[in-house]
Design an enzyme around this catalytic site. Structure first.
Site, mmCIF file in Angstrom:
data_model
loop_
_atom_site.group_PDB
_atom_site.id
_atom_site.type_symbol
_atom_site.label_atom_id
_atom_site.label_comp_id
_atom_site.label_asym_id
_atom_site.label_seq_id
_atom_site.Cartn_x
_atom_site.Cartn_y
_atom_site.Cartn_z
ATOM 1 N N ASP A 80 0.857 -1.190 0.000
ATOM 2 C CA ASP A 80 0.000 0.000 0.000
ATOM 3 C C ASP A 80 0.887 1.232 0.000
ATOM 4 O O ASP A 80 1.839 1.320 0.786
ATOM 5 C CB ASP A 80 -0.920 0.026 1.216
ATOM 6 C CG ASP A 80 -1.927 1.165 1.113
ATOM 7 O OD1 ASP A 80 -2.818 1.081 0.245
ATOM 8 O OD2 ASP A 80 -1.799 2.149 1.858
ATOM 9 N N THR A 81 0.594 2.161 -0.881
ATOM 10 C CA THR A 81 1.392 3.373 -1.019
ATOM 11 C C THR A 81 0.551 4.586 -0.644
ATOM 12 O O THR A 81 -0.583 4.732 -1.105
ATOM 13 C CB THR A 81 1.900 3.534 -2.462
ATOM 14 O OG1 THR A 81 2.714 2.401 -2.796
ATOM 15 C CG2 THR A 81 2.735 4.802 -2.613
#
Length: 254
Positions: free
Chosen positions: A71-72
C-alpha cells in the site's frame, strides 16, 4: 516451489514484481481501502495495516502460497493524500505538492497462507521501516523488519512479515497548464498523490531521496529481503534484471 501470489490490482506493481524473475499469479483483494484515510495514527502504521489487510484477505482464500501485498500513501506535512476522487481533487493535490517536498510511504506485507490455520490474534501494526534520512545507519544487508507473528507457536519462518519504506520526493514547479493537461488525460485518478514519478510527459518530480521503486509502488529490494525472510530463494540472478534506477537504491540486498 512455493506459489507466489501478488494481492494487487495495480498494473504498475505487476510490472515491477516481474523484474524479480519469479513466477507469480495475481489475485485482487476484495477489501475497502478508504478506511486508512479516515483512521488516526502514524501514516506508516496505517499503510502497514492496509497492506496486511490486503495480504490476509487473499491468503485466507488460499490453501498455500506466499502472498505479497503493498500500500502506497503520500504524506504532505501531517496530511495523508490518497487517490483523488475526481479531476478537481487531482488538480488540487498537484497544486498542493508543487515545488515542495513530501514523503512517499509504501508498506509491504508478506503472508504465508498455509500458516493462517494456526493464526492467533493479530497484534496491532508497529514501527519499523526504512527512512531516507537514516540510510547511512542501516547495517549492510539488513533492514529493520516489523515482524507480525500471528501464531503463538514457534516457527522458523514467521507466517506474516511487514515493513515500510520512505522516500522523500521533491516536486518541480510545474505550471497550472501542465496540471490541466495531465489531469485531462485521466492518469492521476488511480495514483496516491495524483501523480506518477515515471510519467515522461508530465515528469512532475525534480529529484528524490531514497528508493525509486518505492514511489512507483513496490520497493523491490526491500521486498526481496522480506521474501528471503519468508523462506523464498532469492538469488543474485533474481536481482540482475532490476530497473536501472535500482542501481542507485540505498537498500542493500546481500
Amino acid at each position: 516451489m512455493t506459489p507466489l501470489i501478488l494481492a494487487s490490482r495495480s498494473p504498475r506493481r505487476h510490472r515491477l514484481l516481474a523484474y524479480l524473475a519469479l513466477p507469480f499469479r495475481v489475485v485482487i483483494p476484495q477489501i475497502e481501502e478508504d478506511f486508512a484515510l479516515a483512521a488516526t495514527g502514524r501514516p506508516e502504521e496505517l499503510a502497514e495495516a492496509l497492506a496486511l489487510a490486503k495480504a490476509e484477505a487473499v491468503a485466507s482464500e488460499e490453501a498455500e502460497g506466499i502472498v505479497i501485498a503493498a500500500d502506497t500513501i503520500v504524506v504532505d506535512g501531517d496530511t495523508i493524500l490518497g487517490k483523488p476522487a475526481d479531476s478537481s481533487e487531482a488538480a488540487a493535490t498537484l497544486r498542493r505538492l508543487r515545488g515542495k517536498t513530501h514523503r512517499v510511504i509504501t508498506a509491504l506485507a508478506v503472508v504465508d497462507a498455509s500458516q493462517l490455520a494456526f493464526r492467533g490474534r493479530r497484534p496491532p501494526p508497529q514501527g519499523g521501516g526504512i527512512d531516507a534520512t537514516a540510510f547511512s545507519a542501516i547495517r549492510r544487508g539488513g533492514v529493520r523488519m516489523a515482524d507480525r507473528l500471528w501464531s503463538g507457536k514457534s516457527l522458523e519462518v514467521p507466517p506474516a512479515l511487514a515493513d515500510h519504506v520512505i522516500t522523500y520526493v521533491h516536486m518541480r514547479p510545474y505550471s497550472d497548464a501542465e496540471i490541466a493537461a495531465y489531469v485531462a488525460r485521466g492518469d492521476p485518478l488511480d495514483k496516491a498523490g495524483a501523480y506518477a514519478i515515471q510519467d515522461e510527459a508530465f515528469h512532475p518530480v525534480a529529484s528524490y531521496d531514497g528508493c525509486y521503486c518505492n514511489v512507483v509502488g513496490l520497493p523491490l529490494k526491500a521486498l526481496a529481503i522480506l521474501l528471503r525472510r519468508a523462506g523464498l530463494d532469492i538469488t543474485p540472478d533474481s536481482l540482475e534484471a532490476l530497473p536501472p534506477e535500482c542501481t542507485r537504491c540505498p537498500i542493500v540486498v546481500d
